[in-house]
Design a protein around this motif. Structure first.
Motif, PDB file in Angstrom:
ATOM      1  N   LYS A   8       0.900  -1.274  -0.102  1.00  0.00           N
ATOM      2  CA  LYS A   8       0.168  -0.080   0.065  1.00  0.00           C
ATOM      3  C   LYS A   8       1.013   1.282   0.048  1.00  0.00           C
ATOM      4  CE  LYS A   8      -3.918   2.217   1.009  1.00  0.00           C
ATOM      5  NZ  LYS A   8      -4.318   3.091  -0.021  1.00  0.00           N
ATOM      6  N   LYS A   9       1.966   1.297   1.064  1.00  0.00           N
ATOM      7  CA  LYS A   9       2.773   2.573   0.856  1.00  0.00           C
ATOM      8  C   LYS A   9       3.421   2.726  -0.591  1.00  0.00           C
ATOM      9  CE  LYS A   9       7.355   3.725   2.922  1.00  0.00           C
ATOM     10  NZ  LYS A   9       8.371   3.187   3.948  1.00  0.00           N
ATOM     11  N   ILE A  10       4.082   1.637  -1.101  1.00  0.00           N
ATOM     12  CA  ILE A  10       4.568   1.834  -2.281  1.00  0.00           C
ATOM     13  C   ILE A  10       3.413   2.274  -3.597  1.00  0.00           C
ATOM     14  CG2 ILE A  10       5.793   0.659  -4.385  1.00  0.00           C
ATOM     15  CD1 ILE A  10       6.892  -1.291  -2.281  1.00  0.00           C
ATOM     16  N   ALA A  11       2.273   1.699  -3.621  1.00  0.00           N
ATOM     17  CA  ALA A  11       1.128   2.070  -4.245  1.00  0.00           C
ATOM     18  C   ALA A  11       0.609   3.374  -4.138  1.00  0.00           C
ATOM     19  CB  ALA A  11       0.207   1.250  -4.150  1.00  0.00           C
ATOM     20  N   ASP A  12       0.680   3.969  -2.891  1.00  0.00           N
ATOM     21  CA  ASP A  12       0.487   5.339  -2.596  1.00  0.00           C
ATOM     22  C   ASP A  12       1.412   6.242  -3.227  1.00  0.00           C
ATOM     23  OD1 ASP A  12      -1.989   4.449  -1.511  1.00  0.00           O
ATOM     24  OD2 ASP A  12      -1.203   4.749   0.590  1.00  0.00           O
ATOM     25  N   LYS A  13       2.766   5.710  -2.697  1.00  0.00           N
ATOM     26  CA  LYS A  13       4.053   6.689  -3.414  1.00  0.00           C
ATOM     27  C   LYS A  13       3.846   6.847  -4.944  1.00  0.00           C
ATOM     28  CE  LYS A  13       8.283   5.290  -2.659  1.00  0.00           C
ATOM     29  NZ  LYS A  13       9.667   4.960  -2.037  1.00  0.00           N
ATOM     30  N   ARG A  14       3.503   5.824  -5.679  1.00  0.00           N
ATOM     31  CA  ARG A  14       3.521   5.804  -7.029  1.00  0.00           C
ATOM     32  C   ARG A  14       1.903   6.171  -7.582  1.00  0.00           C
ATOM     33  NH1 ARG A  14       7.878   1.274  -8.365  1.00  0.00           N
ATOM     34  NH2 ARG A  14       9.340   1.989  -6.722  1.00  0.00           N
ATOM     35  N   LYS A  15       1.237   6.551  -6.663  1.00  0.00           N
ATOM     36  CA  LYS A  15      -0.260   7.289  -6.949  1.00  0.00           C
ATOM     37  C   LYS A  15      -0.868   6.227  -7.892  1.00  0.00           C
ATOM     38  CE  LYS A  15       0.897  12.247  -6.769  1.00  0.00           C
ATOM     39  NZ  LYS A  15       1.785  11.893  -6.048  1.00  0.00           N
ATOM     40  N   ILE A  16      -0.843   4.770  -7.328  1.00  0.00           N
ATOM     41  CA  ILE A  16      -1.508   3.632  -8.008  1.00  0.00           C
ATOM     42  C   ILE A  16      -2.575   3.201  -7.155  1.00  0.00           C
ATOM     43  CG2 ILE A  16      -1.478   1.396  -9.223  1.00  0.00           C
ATOM     44  CD1 ILE A  16       1.322   2.159  -9.875  1.00  0.00           C
ATOM     45  N   PRO A  17      -3.940   3.423  -7.186  1.00  0.00           N
ATOM     46  CA  PRO A  17      -4.780   2.646  -6.386  1.00  0.00           C
ATOM     47  C   PRO A  17      -4.779   1.198  -6.494  1.00  0.00           C
ATOM     48  CG  PRO A  17      -5.997   4.221  -7.828  1.00  0.00           C
ATOM     49  CD  PRO A  17      -4.571   3.872  -8.412  1.00  0.00           C
ATOM     50  N   ILE A  18      -5.054   0.418  -5.243  1.00  0.00           N
ATOM     51  CA  ILE A  18      -4.772  -0.889  -4.781  1.00  0.00           C
ATOM     52  C   ILE A  18      -5.719  -1.766  -6.192  1.00  0.00           C
ATOM     53  CG2 ILE A  18      -5.348  -2.777  -3.298  1.00  0.00           C
ATOM     54  CD1 ILE A  18      -2.712  -1.265  -2.590  1.00  0.00           C
ATOM     55  N   ALA A  19      -6.928  -1.389  -6.267  1.00  0.00           N
ATOM     56  CA  ALA A  19      -7.884  -1.944  -7.133  1.00  0.00           C
ATOM     57  C   ALA A  19      -7.312  -1.985  -8.614  1.00  0.00           C
ATOM     58  CB  ALA A  19      -9.137  -1.193  -7.155  1.00  0.00           C
ATOM     59  N   GLU A  20      -6.556  -0.678  -8.830  1.00  0.00           N
ATOM     60  CA  GLU A  20      -6.010  -0.691 -10.344  1.00  0.00           C
ATOM     61  C   GLU A  20      -4.915  -1.616 -10.453  1.00  0.00           C
ATOM     62  OE1 GLU A  20      -3.731   2.509 -12.995  1.00  0.00           O
ATOM     63  OE2 GLU A  20      -4.844   3.271 -11.609  1.00  0.00           O
ATOM     64  N   LEU A  21      -3.938  -1.740  -9.364  1.00  0.00           N
ATOM     65  CA  LEU A  21      -3.027  -2.602  -9.138  1.00  0.00           C
ATOM     66  C   LEU A  21      -3.417  -4.032  -9.259  1.00  0.00           C
ATOM     67  CD1 LEU A  21       0.097  -3.236  -8.626  1.00  0.00           C
ATOM     68  CD2 LEU A  21      -0.461  -3.208  -6.311  1.00  0.00           C
ATOM     69  N   GLU A  22      -4.235  -4.426  -8.752  1.00  0.00           N
ATOM     70  CA  GLU A  22      -4.922  -5.791  -8.759  1.00  0.00           C
ATOM     71  C   GLU A  22      -5.280  -6.130 -10.184  1.00  0.00           C
ATOM     72  OE1 GLU A  22      -6.885  -6.406  -4.305  1.00  0.00           O
ATOM     73  OE2 GLU A  22      -7.747  -5.453  -5.828  1.00  0.00           O
ATOM     74  N   ARG A  23      -5.948  -5.086 -10.946  1.00  0.00           N
ATOM     75  CA  ARG A  23      -6.429  -5.383 -12.258  1.00  0.00           C
ATOM     76  C   ARG A  23      -5.267  -5.517 -13.191  1.00  0.00           C
ATOM     77  NH1 ARG A  23     -10.039  -1.315 -10.802  1.00  0.00           N
ATOM     78  NH2 ARG A  23      -8.998  -0.046 -12.021  1.00  0.00           N
ATOM     79  N   LYS A  24      -4.035  -4.699 -12.935  1.00  0.00           N
ATOM     80  CA  LYS A  24      -2.935  -4.673 -13.844  1.00  0.00           C
ATOM     81  C   LYS A  24      -2.273  -6.111 -13.536  1.00  0.00           C
ATOM     82  CE  LYS A  24      -2.003   0.281 -14.449  1.00  0.00           C
ATOM     83  NZ  LYS A  24      -1.062   1.005 -14.612  1.00  0.00           N
ATOM     84  N   LEU A  25      -2.256  -6.692 -12.427  1.00  0.00           N
ATOM     85  CA  LEU A  25      -1.645  -7.857 -12.090  1.00  0.00           C
ATOM     86  C   LEU A  25      -2.428  -9.006 -12.494  1.00  0.00           C
ATOM     87  CD1 LEU A  25       0.355  -6.875  -8.707  1.00  0.00           C
ATOM     88  CD2 LEU A  25       1.346  -6.918 -11.160  1.00  0.00           C
ATOM     89  N   GLY A  26      -3.724  -8.916 -12.736  1.00  0.00           N
ATOM     90  CA  GLY A  26      -4.574 -10.226 -13.120  1.00  0.00           C
ATOM     91  C   GLY A  26      -4.935 -10.731 -11.772  1.00  0.00           C
ATOM     92  N   MET A  27      -4.941 -10.195 -10.899  1.00  0.00           N
ATOM     93  CA  MET A  27      -5.639 -10.618  -9.608  1.00  0.00           C
ATOM     94  C   MET A  27      -6.950 -10.317  -9.310  1.00  0.00           C
ATOM     95  SD  MET A  27      -2.243  -9.545  -6.890  1.00  0.00           S
ATOM     96  CE  MET A  27      -0.681 -10.211  -7.118  1.00  0.00           C
ATOM     97  N   GLY A  28      -7.609 -11.112  -8.449  1.00  0.00           N
ATOM     98  CA  GLY A  28      -9.095 -10.890  -8.300  1.00  0.00           C
ATOM     99  C   GLY A  28      -9.372  -9.518  -7.344  1.00  0.00           C
TER     100      GLY A  28
END
Length: 142
Positions: A8-28
Motif C-alpha cells: 500500500k505504501k509503495i502504491a500510494d507513493k506511485r499514485k496507483i490505487p490498490i484496485a488498479e494494481l490488482e487489475r494490472k496484475l491479473g488478480m481478483g
C-alpha cells in the motif's frame, strides 16, 4: 509493517490505487486486502515485486532497502577476473603493489593467499554492483 502495508505504501507513493494494481496484475478484487489476514502465494508476491521493481525481501520486511541488487553480466564477470589477475600479478611483483603485511603474495602460505584473493574478488564484485547501480541510467534498469 505488514506485507499489505508495504504494498500500500509503495502504491500510494506511485499514485496507483490498490484496485488498479490488482487489475494490472491479473488478480481478483480485494486479493491484496486479504493479505492483511492471509499469507499469499510467493508467485503473487513476486508479481507485485516485479511490477514495482523492488525486492521480495523489502516487501516481506526483511530489509528497508527497496532496490534490487544489479546483476552482473558475463562481461562484468570477465572484467572482474581480468582486474583480479592484474592485481594478483602486481602483488607478486616486488616493484608492484605494496606488500601485504610485510609479505609479497608469493611468500604467503596457501591459505592466506586464497583468503586475500577471495577478499579482492568480493571487493571487485561489490564495486562493480555499486557502480552499475549508481551510473546506469534509470531507463536502462530493469
Amino acid at each position: 509493517m505488514s506485507l499489505f502495508d508495504r504494498v500500500k505504501k509503495i502504491a500510494d507513493k506511485r499514485k496507483i490505487p490498490i484496485a488498479e494494481l490488482e487489475r494490472k496484475l491479473g488478480m481478483g478484487t480485494n486479493t491484496l486486502y486479504r493479505w492483511k489476514t492471509q499469507k499469499p502465494s510467493i508467485d503473487k508476491v513476486q508479481k507485485v515485486a516485479d511490477y514495482f521493481n523492488v525486492s521480495i525481501d523489502y516487501l516481506l520486511g526483511r530489509t528497508e532497502n527497496e532496490a534490487i541488487e544489479p546483476e552482473l553480466t558475463a562481461k562484468d564477470e570477465k572484467d572482474i577476473q581480468k582486474e583480479l589477475q592484474k592485481i594478483i600479478q602486481g602483488l607478486g611483483d616486488k616493484n608492484g603493489y605494496a606488500a601485504f603485511d610485510g609479505q609479497i603474495i608469493d611468500d604467503m602460505d596457501d591459505e592466506d593467499r586464497e583468503l586475500l584473493i577471495a577478499s579482492l574478488e568480493n571487493s571487485l564484485r561489490l564495486a562493480k554492483r555499486i557502480s552499475k547501480q549508481k551510473f546506469t541510467p534509470k531507463k536502462y534498469r530493469k
